[in-house]
Each structure stands twice: as structure tokens, then as C-alpha cells.
Design an enzyme around this catalytic site. Structure first.
Site, mmCIF file in Angstrom:
data_model
loop_
_atom_site.group_PDB
_atom_site.id
_atom_site.type_symbol
_atom_site.label_atom_id
_atom_site.label_comp_id
_atom_site.label_asym_id
_atom_site.label_seq_id
_atom_site.Cartn_x
_atom_site.Cartn_y
_atom_site.Cartn_z
ATOM 1 N N GLU A 38 -44.764 48.134 0.064
ATOM 2 C CA GLU A 38 -46.053 48.256 -0.212
ATOM 3 C C GLU A 38 -46.989 47.092 0.069
ATOM 4 O OE1 GLU A 38 -46.466 52.805 -2.825
ATOM 5 O OE2 GLU A 38 -45.792 50.653 -3.933
ATOM 6 N N CYS B 268 -51.818 41.288 -1.775
ATOM 7 C CA CYS B 268 -50.554 40.993 -2.339
ATOM 8 C C CYS B 268 -49.525 41.518 -1.519
ATOM 9 C CB CYS B 268 -50.519 41.875 -3.828
ATOM 10 S SG CYS B 268 -49.291 41.901 -4.705
ATOM 11 N N CYS C 19 -35.794 45.255 -4.521
ATOM 12 C CA CYS C 19 -35.526 43.963 -5.104
ATOM 13 C C CYS C 19 -34.102 43.744 -5.872
ATOM 14 C CB CYS C 19 -36.390 43.332 -6.277
ATOM 15 S SG CYS C 19 -36.332 41.818 -7.085
ATOM 16 N N CYS D 141 -35.534 43.243 -13.429
ATOM 17 C CA CYS D 141 -36.178 42.945 -14.752
ATOM 18 C C CYS D 141 -36.650 44.285 -15.174
ATOM 19 C CB CYS D 141 -37.629 42.231 -14.271
ATOM 20 S SG CYS D 141 -37.379 40.618 -13.587
ATOM 21 N N CYS E 43 -40.267 46.086 -14.446
ATOM 22 C CA CYS E 43 -40.564 46.298 -13.493
ATOM 23 C C CYS E 43 -40.002 47.357 -12.689
ATOM 24 C CB CYS E 43 -40.218 44.936 -12.765
ATOM 25 S SG CYS E 43 -40.812 44.822 -10.980
ATOM 26 N N GLY F 6 -40.136 42.468 -4.351
ATOM 27 C CA GLY F 6 -38.942 41.487 -3.879
ATOM 28 C C GLY F 6 -39.170 40.090 -4.551
ATOM 29 N N GLU F 7 -38.189 39.225 -4.417
ATOM 30 C CA GLU F 7 -38.135 37.979 -5.116
ATOM 31 C C GLU F 7 -38.307 37.196 -3.801
ATOM 32 O OE1 GLU F 7 -38.194 36.168 -7.829
ATOM 33 O OE2 GLU F 7 -38.262 34.820 -6.235
ATOM 34 N N SER G 150 -44.911 33.843 -6.293
ATOM 35 C CA SER G 150 -44.418 33.996 -7.715
ATOM 36 C C SER G 150 -42.777 34.206 -7.433
ATOM 37 C CB SER G 150 -44.972 35.301 -8.117
ATOM 38 O OG SER G 150 -44.650 35.520 -9.337
ATOM 39 N N SER H 238 -42.854 33.711 -13.483
ATOM 40 C CA SER H 238 -42.664 35.172 -14.329
ATOM 41 C C SER H 238 -41.991 34.484 -15.463
ATOM 42 C CB SER H 238 -42.087 36.082 -13.575
ATOM 43 O OG SER H 238 -42.961 36.593 -12.605
ATOM 44 N N LEU H 239 -42.803 34.274 -16.555
ATOM 45 C CA LEU H 239 -42.041 33.644 -17.798
ATOM 46 C C LEU H 239 -41.981 34.714 -18.574
ATOM 47 C CD1 LEU H 239 -41.009 30.985 -18.818
ATOM 48 C CD2 LEU H 239 -43.093 30.695 -19.995
ATOM 49 N N HIS H 240 -42.720 35.479 -19.266
ATOM 50 C CA HIS H 240 -42.699 36.660 -20.167
ATOM 51 C C HIS H 240 -41.973 36.515 -21.197
ATOM 52 C CE1 HIS H 240 -44.162 38.352 -16.440
ATOM 53 N NE2 HIS H 240 -43.153 38.231 -15.679
ATOM 54 N N ASN I 49 -48.154 47.077 -17.049
ATOM 55 C CA ASN I 49 -48.593 48.444 -16.435
ATOM 56 C C ASN I 49 -47.491 49.350 -16.469
ATOM 57 O OD1 ASN I 49 -51.089 47.705 -15.316
ATOM 58 N ND2 ASN I 49 -49.942 45.935 -14.295
ATOM 59 N N CYS J 95 -49.751 45.146 -10.680
ATOM 60 C CA CYS J 95 -48.375 44.473 -10.847
ATOM 61 C C CYS J 95 -47.148 45.242 -11.321
ATOM 62 C CB CYS J 95 -48.447 43.179 -11.786
ATOM 63 S SG CYS J 95 -49.549 41.914 -11.218
#
Ligand code: SAH
Ligand code: SF4
Length: 401
Positions: A121, A134, A141, A145, A148, A206-207, A238, A260-262, A337, A380
Site C-alpha cells: 500500500e 508515504c 514487515c 511491533c 502496528c 516495512g522496515e 523512518s 520510532s521511539l514510542h 490508530n 500510520c
């Protein structure tokens, strides 16, 4: 929301489709274009000039046929058309949100006789004065996480550089974002007379740092001033924190970095972003301190998803500010989200405001990201394609290849 099923939609592919006979030259680097030209019989001494010409037609003009390339000889156009196509990724569906955000589900051809077509996507987010695309860097991935949706997808492969660039070419096609063309009626695009796609973020599926060679080549093609022309400073990659690849990303792409700390404690980040068990917070931040090219003019973005009762306390906001001291940083708070059966809830608005206030008082401006395209699940972490099941036998066969 509107869903457009494009007339070109092909019937569902057979489970193991053969690789396409003719490859596409869209999205290739100049070096790869030169190889293609050499295959088509162009002599060595002309390769550089011809590759520049082809790059211009493909990536600046958006040519959809070899015949449109009027300054290329008829013979060479014929030789190219015999061997190559100008195919873009196939659009399975295009959804348009009430806020103008667009999401494309794209089908990519199988890569070799044992693989099958894959789906990814891509999302376009129009804003005042800018349009952000984006892009995805992998199908699914390999990381998991816990907040996600992409992380729950089982079928994973790396995209090629051309498949990554293809997402931008296709967006320009659909938005009329080539010189001399206009946006389709009703499309929401920045109204300032500039390009419709001005910024690229590698924040789709993906990473990116697990596919860095392809990402590096894709950035090269996207940033080429005589081609797609998106400046390197307008391209943000990212990562969830693949520490050993961060330096190379900076040195080889000159792209902007987002982390992506979070979470501000390892015990919690180990759960939310499991790669933290390999590369904990202190190592990650050290790699940020030494990221090539980071400065006050080119800050690193730290993304922080707001999860109710999990990572959203004022104490955590203060710890975040403390941790980032000495790093040229921007902070982006992302309201969580949700997706079907997701294990978290988004923090209350009041809690987000309190958190943001603490961050703001420490000198970081406008940190809450407005969710876009929620009605079409384009925000996201909501991206997940349908092609996700793959029999164990097929996976093993693929791995053996
Ligand atoms: N794999 C890369 C890039 C893609 S994810 C990475 O993790 O950085 C892009 C951003 O969306 C990341 O910051 C990711 O943590 C965040 N994200 C993932 N799922 C989300 C969700 N459900 N709600 C809000 N943000 C999410
Ligand atoms: Fe992968 Fe990024 Fe999603 Fe984590 S947040 S599962 S790294 S796409």
C-alpha cells in the site's frame, strides 16, 4: 470515502505466476538504465548520455510509451520496446478519503518462478503547501511491533528499488503531477502552483533499514534533479531502530532520519518495539548523536505513538525530554490508530495535550500529528495488504532460493 476499482484491474493471479517476460525500466537508477541500453545495443561511449535521456523521459516527463521519446532514434526506441516495458505497479484499488488522502493497493509481479505476486500500500497526503507520499519498502514487515498492523502480516519480501520508485511514478500518473498535466477533477492537491508530491516518507509497510541497498538506490532516483526531483532533505526514512545500518543510511542517502521511539524505558520498549531487545534505547540514541548530517537545521524526528495508560504519563514526557537532550530533535506525537482486534487504545485527548504541553515547554514545537485518511484506514500503522498467507512449503522453497 470513495473506492475506485480501476478498469485495468486484472483477475486474481494464479497461485504461482511465472515471472513477466519483459522487465520494466521505470524506476531504475542511471547505472541500471545504462545496462538496459547496452543490452539494446547502444555503444559504450553513448551509454551515459543515453541513460540521462532515458532518465529524463521516464522520471521527469512520465513518458508512458517509448514512442513519446521524440529525441531518441526510432531504431533505438524499437530495440528498447522489444526488450523492456514502461509498466508501473498494477493498481488493484484506489481509495479517496473525505479529507483528500488517497490510498493505493498495488500488485507487484512475482520475482522468479517460485514466487507469487505481492501487494503493498502507498498513501498520498495533501496539505497546505505540500503533498507527502508515504511509500512502502517491504511487503509486510519481519518485525512485530505490538501496536502496528503491518507487523501482523506473514508474507514478507523486500521491494526492489524500482518497485519503491514505482510508487512515486504511479502517484504522479494518478495525480497528473507531470509537467504539462493537471490534477483530475475534484482531486485534493496543494494549491500553491508547485508539485503535487513534494515530500517522501518511508513510513508505509516495512522496515527500510532491512532493505537499505534498495532504499539507497530508490532515494538516488527520487532525488535526481533531472528526473523525479524530490530533494534529499524532503525525503525522510523512518526506522524502528536498526542501529548498525543508521550510519550508512546517513552517509549513502543524505536522507532525513525518523526514529520510532514510542517508549522511554527499555522494559516497555522491548514489548512495543521488540527490536529494542537487540538495540536498546541508549545504543539507539548514541547512533542518533553521531548520525551524519544531523544539525539544528536538519533535525532527527522522534515518533511517539500515544497509547492509553501504557506510555502517556507526564513522567514519561519529562523523561523523553531528558533523553533527547543534546540531540538535534523534533518530536512527533502520533495518536494511536486502531485496527481490527488491536490490543491498545489511543490516549484521551486531555492526556495527549498534557504530554504535548511538557514537550512544548521544553522547546519542541507543534508536536501532535493529525491522523489523516482514517475512513480508508490509511493512517500510520494501519497498512496491511490482503496477500498475506503463504503455505509453509512455498516459504521454504523461497528461502532456499
Ligand atoms: N518500519 C518503520 C517505518 C514504518 S512505520 C518504523 O517502524 O519506523 C511508520 C510509523 O508509524 C512508525 O513510527 C510506527 O511506529 C508508526 N505506527 C505503527 N503502527 C501505528 C499505529 N497503529 N498507530 C500510530 N502509529 C503507528
Ligand atoms: Fe515494522 Fe515499523 Fe510496523 Fe514495527 S512499526 S512492525 S518496524 S512497519
Amino acid at each position: 470515502m470513495t473506492t475506485i476499482e480501476l478498469p485495468s484491474r486484472a483477475p486474481a493471479p494464479p497461485p504461482l505466476a511465472p515471472a513477466p517476460a519483459k522487465p520494466s525500466v521505470v524506476g531504475l537508477t542511471r547505472a541500471r538504465l545504462a545496462e538496459a541500453l547496452s543490452e539494446a545495443g547502444v555503444p559504450e561511449r553513448q551509454l551515459k548520455m543515453r541513460a540521462a535521456q532515458l532518465n529524463h523521459w521516464l522520471h521527469n516527463r512520465g513518458a508512458a510509451s517509448f514512442d513519446a521519446m521524440t529525441n531518441v532514434s526510432k531504431d533505438l526506441r524499437g530495440a528498447l520496446a522489444e526488450r523492456f516495458t514502461l509498466a508501473r505497479p498494477e493498481i488493484v484499488s484506489e481509495q479517496i478519503s473525505v479529507d483528500g488522502t488517497r490510498k493505493w493497493l498495488l500488485r507487484l509481479p512475482a520475482q522468479g518462478p517460485r514466487s507469487r505476486p505481492a501487494e503493498i500500500e502507498t498513501v498520498y497526503i495533501p496539505e497546505e503547501g505540500r503533498g507527502t507520499l508515504c511509500v512502502s519498502s517491504q511487503v509486510g514487515c519481519t518485525l512485530t511491533c505490538s501496536f502496528c498492523h503491518t507487523g501482523t502480516q506473514t508474507l514478507v519480501r523486500n521491494l526492489t528499488a524500482a518497485e519503491i520508485v514505482g510508487q512515486l511514478v504511479l502517484a504522479r500518473d494518478r495525480l497528473g503531477d507531470w509537467s504539462g498535466r493537471a490534477a483530475p477533477e475534484g482531486a485534493v492537491v496543494p494549491g500553491d502552483g508547485g508539485r503535487f508530491v513534494t515530500n517522501i516518507v518511508f513510513m508505509g509497510m516495512g522496515e527500510p533499514l532491512y532493505n537499505l541497498d534498495a532504499v539507497r538506490d530508490a532515494v538516488e532516483v527520487m532525488a535526481d534533479g533531472e528526473g523525479l526531483g524530490v530533494g534529499r532533505r524532503k525525503i525522510t526514512v523512518s526506522t524502528s531502530g536498526v542501529v548498525p545500518e543508521m550510519r550508512r543510511l546517513g552517509e549513502e542517502t543524505g536522507a532525513q532520519l525518523a526514529i520510532s521511539l514510542h517508549a522511554v524505558r527499555d522494559e516497555l520498549r522491548d514489548v512495543l518495539v521488540p527490536i529494542n531487545r537487540k538495540y536498546p534505547i541508549a545504543e539507539l540514541l548514541e547512533a542518533c548523536r553521531t548520525y551524519p548530517g544531523a544539525s539544528n537545521a536538519r533535525r532527527i524526528t522522534f515518533e511517539y505513538v500515544m497509547l492509553k495508560g501504557v506510555n502517556d504519563s507526564p513522567a514519561e514526557a519529562r523523561e523523553l525530554v531528558r533523553l533527547l537532550k543534546g540531540i538535534p530533535a523534533k518530536i512527533n506525537l502520533i495518536p494511536f490508530n486502531p485496527w481490527p482486534a488491536s490490543p491498545y487504545e489511543c490516549s484521551d485527548w486531555e492526556t495527549i495535550e498534557k504530554f504535548s504541553e511538557i514537550v512544548f515547554r521544553a522547546g519542541y514545537a507543534s508536536p501532535v500529528r493529525t491522523p489523516r485518511g482514517r475512513d480508508i484506514s490509511a493512517a500510520c500503522g494501519q497498512l496491511k495488504s490482503e496477500t498475506q498467507r503463504m503455505r509453509a512449503k512455498e516459504r521454504l522453497a523461497l528461502a532456499a532460493e
